[in-house]
Design a protein around this motif. Sequence first.
Motif, PDB file in Angstrom:
ATOM      1  N   TYR A 105     -23.886   5.372  50.946  1.00 12.96           N
ATOM      2  CA  TYR A 105     -24.160   5.623  49.526  1.00 12.96           C
ATOM      3  C   TYR A 105     -25.414   6.466  49.354  1.00 12.96           C
ATOM      4  O   TYR A 105     -26.423   6.292  50.030  1.00 12.96           O
ATOM      5  N   ARG A 106     -25.340   7.418  48.430  1.00 16.16           N
ATOM      6  CA  ARG A 106     -26.523   8.152  47.983  1.00 16.16           C
ATOM      7  C   ARG A 106     -26.332   8.508  46.514  1.00 16.16           C
ATOM      8  O   ARG A 106     -25.205   8.620  46.016  1.00 16.16           O
ATOM      9  N   GLN A 107     -27.440   8.654  45.798  1.00 15.28           N
ATOM     10  CA  GLN A 107     -27.372   9.016  44.395  1.00 15.28           C
ATOM     11  C   GLN A 107     -26.841  10.436  44.235  1.00 15.28           C
ATOM     12  O   GLN A 107     -26.856  11.227  45.183  1.00 15.28           O
ATOM     13  N   GLN A 157     -34.717   1.701  50.906  1.00 16.92           N
ATOM     14  CA  GLN A 157     -33.887   2.898  50.909  1.00 16.92           C
ATOM     15  C   GLN A 157     -34.629   4.112  51.474  1.00 16.92           C
ATOM     16  O   GLN A 157     -35.829   4.072  51.713  1.00 16.92           O
ATOM     17  N   TRP A 158     -33.873   5.211  51.686  1.00 18.15           N
ATOM     18  CA  TRP A 158     -34.429   6.447  52.233  1.00 18.15           C
ATOM     19  C   TRP A 158     -34.148   7.610  51.283  1.00 18.15           C
ATOM     20  O   TRP A 158     -33.459   7.446  50.271  1.00 18.15           O
ATOM     21  N   SER A 162     -37.302   7.066  55.358  1.00 14.95           N
ATOM     22  CA  SER A 162     -37.369   5.850  54.537  1.00 14.95           C
ATOM     23  C   SER A 162     -38.681   5.807  53.760  1.00 14.95           C
ATOM     24  O   SER A 162     -39.726   6.199  54.276  1.00 14.95           O
ATOM     25  N   MET A 163     -38.612   5.319  52.550  1.00  8.21           N
ATOM     26  CA  MET A 163     -39.831   5.068  51.794  1.00  8.21           C
ATOM     27  C   MET A 163     -40.623   3.952  52.481  1.00  8.21           C
ATOM     28  O   MET A 163     -40.041   2.951  52.914  1.00  8.21           O
ATOM     29  N   GLY A 170     -30.864   7.511  48.951  1.00 12.65           N
ATOM     30  CA  GLY A 170     -29.640   6.951  49.506  1.00 12.65           C
ATOM     31  C   GLY A 170     -29.925   5.697  50.305  1.00 12.65           C
ATOM     32  O   GLY A 170     -31.069   5.321  50.524  1.00 12.65           O
ATOM     33  N   GLY A 171     -28.851   5.056  50.751  1.00  8.76           N
ATOM     34  CA  GLY A 171     -28.969   3.913  51.639  1.00  8.76           C
ATOM     35  C   GLY A 171     -28.454   2.618  51.062  1.00  8.76           C
ATOM     36  O   GLY A 171     -28.667   2.311  49.882  1.00  8.76           O
TER      37      GLY A 171
END
Length: 309
Positions: free
Chosen positions: A54-56, A91-92, A107-108, A151-152
């Motif tokens: 998944y990613r925005q 998430q990343w 990743s954040m 995403g993630g």
Amino acid sequence: MSVPSILRTAARNFVPPGRGSSRLRCRALSSCSNTRKMSSKRQMDHLEKTAEVYRQNAVYPAQVCGIIKESDTVKRLRVSVHPDFTFKAGQWVDFFIPGVEKVGGFSMCSCPGLLQREGVIELAVKNAQHPPAHWIHTACTVGSHVAMRVGGNFFFDPRPSDPPVDLLLVAGGVGINPLYSILLHAAHLMRHHNASGGRDYRIGSAHILYSAKSVQELLFKSTIVELCREFPSKFSCDLRITENGEGDARDILPIARRGRITEVDLRAHVDPQKTLCYLCGPPPMIEAISESLTDLGLPKDRILFEKWW
């Protein structure tokens, strides 16, 4: 829309946090839409590895506003983001760089609370020959324009009504990044819980098991220890050094101890009914830890992992 087009549009439309601007959208890159068979001689890049994850939809403009030397091999970027940018702890981002064809995946290492307060996220990136990481260590400056897409499926985002869980966070090397974000978010929720008199977010405990090659490569160690002191009945940590070094002997205690993470270390922090484990590190480490956790009775749906190598 091509990657260069995304970056040009993002740079033109970037507005520092706190000032209004429209949301920037783009179509998913073609390489994200399907998985191709790769030659064994070529390592898959970030977009190929995460093609099914998944990613925005939105790609947001952003600007580097700070660079911190975290260790000899790791730089931490502070990045000002678009007001509509959101993410969940763990998430990343797809990291788009002007003039660099490859897209980074980082990743954040900050939590959503910092984004809410300052309009900033943080990324800790290890030096490597991979073009995005190499750019960060050789060409990135304060003021550099980039673009990012979140995403993630690996994240911690509890609701106030959720039952409490005991977090077990197991990290190897720079795999600490998403787990540090989760730990910071858990601390944020803990403070919110205490400030509300216990009316919001029923919080369990958090234990972090983190191994790195040397004391210097134990990123964020001071803050991790400080959080354990702030919440002594809730947070705990076990920091490990896996390689010998001449300079480590005097510095290693009481911050860390030598040795790899074992099943014995895990056993004291596994309750099959309450523990939720997040793993991030090299695949061999994740596979070994996952097997040990399963042997200890932790259900597979309570073992979440992120592989980056």
